[in-house]
Design a protein around this motif. Structure first.
Motif, PDB file in Angstrom:
ATOM      1  N   LEU A 189       0.833  -1.206   0.000  1.00  0.00           N
ATOM      2  CA  LEU A 189       0.000   0.000   0.000  1.00  0.00           C
ATOM      3  C   LEU A 189       0.863   1.250   0.000  1.00  0.00           C
ATOM      4  N   SER A 190       1.931   1.227   0.760  1.00  0.00           N
ATOM      5  CA  SER A 190       2.856   2.360   0.801  1.00  0.00           C
ATOM      6  C   SER A 190       3.420   2.647  -0.582  1.00  0.00           C
ATOM      7  N   LYS A 191       3.738   1.611  -1.329  1.00  0.00           N
ATOM      8  CA  LYS A 191       4.322   1.784  -2.666  1.00  0.00           C
ATOM      9  C   LYS A 191       3.348   2.413  -3.650  1.00  0.00           C
ATOM     10  N   THR A 192       2.035   2.300  -3.406  1.00  0.00           N
ATOM     11  CA  THR A 192       1.074   2.969  -4.294  1.00  0.00           C
ATOM     12  C   THR A 192       1.169   4.486  -4.144  1.00  0.00           C
ATOM     13  N   GLY A 193       1.812   4.950  -3.081  1.00  0.00           N
ATOM     14  CA  GLY A 193       1.998   6.374  -2.871  1.00  0.00           C
ATOM     15  C   GLY A 193       3.362   6.884  -3.293  1.00  0.00           C
ATOM     16  N   ASP A 194       4.126   6.063  -4.032  1.00  0.00           N
ATOM     17  CA  ASP A 194       5.469   6.463  -4.453  1.00  0.00           C
ATOM     18  C   ASP A 194       5.485   7.478  -5.594  1.00  0.00           C
ATOM     19  N   GLY A 195       4.400   7.627  -6.316  1.00  0.00           N
ATOM     20  CA  GLY A 195       4.339   8.620  -7.382  1.00  0.00           C
ATOM     21  C   GLY A 195       3.966   8.077  -8.746  1.00  0.00           C
ATOM     22  N   GLY A 196       4.237   6.824  -9.007  1.00  0.00           N
ATOM     23  CA  GLY A 196       3.924   6.245 -10.312  1.00  0.00           C
ATOM     24  C   GLY A 196       2.437   6.287 -10.637  1.00  0.00           C
ATOM     25  N   LEU A 197       1.617   5.992  -9.652  1.00  0.00           N
ATOM     26  CA  LEU A 197       0.169   6.022  -9.834  1.00  0.00           C
ATOM     27  C   LEU A 197      -0.303   7.433 -10.189  1.00  0.00           C
ATOM     28  N   TYR A 198       0.283   8.426  -9.556  1.00  0.00           N
ATOM     29  CA  TYR A 198      -0.118   9.816  -9.802  1.00  0.00           C
ATOM     30  C   TYR A 198       0.222  10.219 -11.234  1.00  0.00           C
ATOM     31  N   LEU A 199       1.376   9.820 -11.686  1.00  0.00           N
ATOM     32  CA  LEU A 199       1.795  10.123 -13.048  1.00  0.00           C
ATOM     33  C   LEU A 199       0.867   9.439 -14.054  1.00  0.00           C
ATOM     34  N   MET A 200       0.511   8.187 -13.781  1.00  0.00           N
ATOM     35  CA  MET A 200      -0.402   7.464 -14.676  1.00  0.00           C
ATOM     36  C   MET A 200      -1.776   8.139 -14.712  1.00  0.00           C
ATOM     37  N   LEU A 201      -2.270   8.597 -13.577  1.00  0.00           N
ATOM     38  CA  LEU A 201      -3.559   9.308 -13.545  1.00  0.00           C
ATOM     39  C   LEU A 201      -3.496  10.572 -14.386  1.00  0.00           C
ATOM     40  N   PHE A 202      -2.432  11.349 -14.190  1.00  0.00           N
ATOM     41  CA  PHE A 202      -2.287  12.595 -14.923  1.00  0.00           C
ATOM     42  C   PHE A 202      -2.222  12.339 -16.421  1.00  0.00           C
ATOM     43  N   VAL A 203      -1.310  11.476 -16.846  1.00  0.00           N
ATOM     44  CA  VAL A 203      -1.133  11.188 -18.268  1.00  0.00           C
ATOM     45  C   VAL A 203      -2.405  10.600 -18.855  1.00  0.00           C
ATOM     46  N   GLY A 204      -2.988   9.647 -18.150  1.00  0.00           N
ATOM     47  CA  GLY A 204      -4.196   9.000 -18.647  1.00  0.00           C
ATOM     48  C   GLY A 204      -5.338   9.967 -18.868  1.00  0.00           C
ATOM     49  N   PHE A 205      -5.591  10.811 -17.914  1.00  0.00           N
ATOM     50  CA  PHE A 205      -6.715  11.737 -18.039  1.00  0.00           C
ATOM     51  C   PHE A 205      -6.412  12.924 -18.953  1.00  0.00           C
ATOM     52  N   TRP A 206      -5.169  13.352 -18.993  1.00  0.00           N
ATOM     53  CA  TRP A 206      -4.834  14.520 -19.813  1.00  0.00           C
ATOM     54  C   TRP A 206      -4.798  14.158 -21.302  1.00  0.00           C
ATOM     55  N   TRP A 207      -4.064  13.114 -21.639  1.00  0.00           N
ATOM     56  CA  TRP A 207      -3.846  12.806 -23.043  1.00  0.00           C
ATOM     57  C   TRP A 207      -4.921  11.942 -23.673  1.00  0.00           C
ATOM     58  N   PHE A 208      -5.576  11.114 -22.895  1.00  0.00           N
ATOM     59  CA  PHE A 208      -6.502  10.162 -23.492  1.00  0.00           C
ATOM     60  C   PHE A 208      -7.962  10.559 -23.334  1.00  0.00           C
ATOM     61  N   SER A 209      -8.191  11.776 -22.919  1.00  0.00           N
ATOM     62  CA  SER A 209      -9.571  12.224 -22.784  1.00  0.00           C
ATOM     63  C   SER A 209      -9.732  13.574 -23.466  1.00  0.00           C
ATOM     64  N   GLU A 210     -10.790  13.680 -24.213  1.00  0.00           N
ATOM     65  CA  GLU A 210     -11.067  14.958 -24.861  1.00  0.00           C
ATOM     66  C   GLU A 210     -12.072  15.776 -24.050  1.00  0.00           C
ATOM     67  N   GLN A 211     -12.598  15.194 -23.008  1.00  0.00           N
ATOM     68  CA  GLN A 211     -13.588  15.896 -22.201  1.00  0.00           C
ATOM     69  C   GLN A 211     -12.895  16.885 -21.268  1.00  0.00           C
ATOM     70  N   LEU A 212     -13.395  18.098 -21.240  1.00  0.00           N
ATOM     71  CA  LEU A 212     -12.817  19.167 -20.425  1.00  0.00           C
ATOM     72  C   LEU A 212     -12.772  18.785 -18.948  1.00  0.00           C
ATOM     73  N   HIS A 213     -13.789  18.086 -18.457  1.00  0.00           N
ATOM     74  CA  HIS A 213     -13.858  17.673 -17.047  1.00  0.00           C
ATOM     75  C   HIS A 213     -12.633  16.843 -16.666  1.00  0.00           C
ATOM     76  N   PHE A 214     -12.266  15.901 -17.522  1.00  0.00           N
ATOM     77  CA  PHE A 214     -11.119  15.041 -17.238  1.00  0.00           C
ATOM     78  C   PHE A 214      -9.810  15.802 -17.360  1.00  0.00           C
ATOM     79  N   GLN A 215      -9.731  16.709 -18.314  1.00  0.00           N
ATOM     80  CA  GLN A 215      -8.517  17.505 -18.455  1.00  0.00           C
ATOM     81  C   GLN A 215      -8.351  18.459 -17.274  1.00  0.00           C
ATOM     82  N   GLN A 216      -9.442  19.008 -16.788  1.00  0.00           N
ATOM     83  CA  GLN A 216      -9.370  19.852 -15.594  1.00  0.00           C
ATOM     84  C   GLN A 216      -8.923  19.046 -14.383  1.00  0.00           C
ATOM     85  N   PHE A 217      -9.396  17.814 -14.291  1.00  0.00           N
ATOM     86  CA  PHE A 217      -8.962  16.931 -13.214  1.00  0.00           C
ATOM     87  C   PHE A 217      -7.451  16.739 -13.281  1.00  0.00           C
ATOM     88  N   ALA A 218      -6.937  16.422 -14.465  1.00  0.00           N
ATOM     89  CA  ALA A 218      -5.491  16.204 -14.636  1.00  0.00           C
ATOM     90  C   ALA A 218      -4.712  17.472 -14.307  1.00  0.00           C
TER      91      ALA A 218
END
Length: 178
Positions: free
Chosen positions: A36-65
């Motif tokens: 569980l501690s390793k999920t907070g190392d940063g990799g998950l955060y980067l995947m969330l950002f990249v996933g929502f920013w680049w793979f979504s055209e919806q403004l809501h998801f881009q604002q989230f990223a």
């Protein structure tokens, strides 16, 4: 008087730490805490950002990223400055013999893993409130894991959670304003 209160709080914090971090903890709990501690190392955060920013055209998801990016841009300097200024020695270096994982630096207050997890959980809650319980259970799990593995006192993770949540709220306000 203030020094006396701080000394008492530090003692309570040490006792709480010792009640959580002990040899009587079952192996499954330690292994789970490390994972569980390793999920907070940063990799998950980067995947969330990249996933929502680049793979979504919806403004809501881009604002989230963008909120994630701004949240960490606010939180990280506060975390680093507080860590250097307070310079609290980790419990695994002064109170007990070692930890179940190697910490990334020598000081414990505030917990960067807790701050980061609460940045993410708070922003996720603001954009996807239906899953609020899931986000905060995960963030609380990351925070608790840092005590269980022996690298933070309970106060470290509480302060980290407050810093992370506050920075997240500010980030969402900034992103919605621009």
């Amino acid at each position: 008087m203030a020094n006396n209160i701080l000394t008492k709080l530090a003692k309570v914090d040490e006792q709480l730490f010792l009640s959580v971090f002990n040899d009587a903890s079952p192996n499954w709990l330690r292994r789970s805490a490390i994972g569980l501690s390793k999920t907070g190392d940063g990799g998950l955060y980067l995947m969330l950002f990249v996933g929502f920013w680049w793979f979504s055209e919806q403004l809501h998801f881009q604002q989230f990223a963008l909120s994630l990016l701004v949240g960490f841009a606010i939180e990280r300097p506060i975390y680093f400055l507080a860590k250097k200024r307070i310079a609290r020695v980790r419990p695994c270096d002064c109170l007990v013999q070692g930890a179940y994982l190697v910490p990334s630096d020598k000081f414990s207050l505030p917990s960067g893993h807790s701050a980061g997890a609460f940045v993410v959980a708070t922003i996720l809650t603001m954009y996807f409130p239906a899953f609020m319980a899931v986000w905060f259970i995960w963030a609380a799990g990351v925070a608790a894991s840092r005590v269980i593995v022996g690298v933070h006192y309970p106060a470290d993770v509480i302060v980290g959670a407050v810093i992370g949540s506050s920075c997240a709220v500010l980030a969402v306000m900034v992103v919605e304003y621009i």
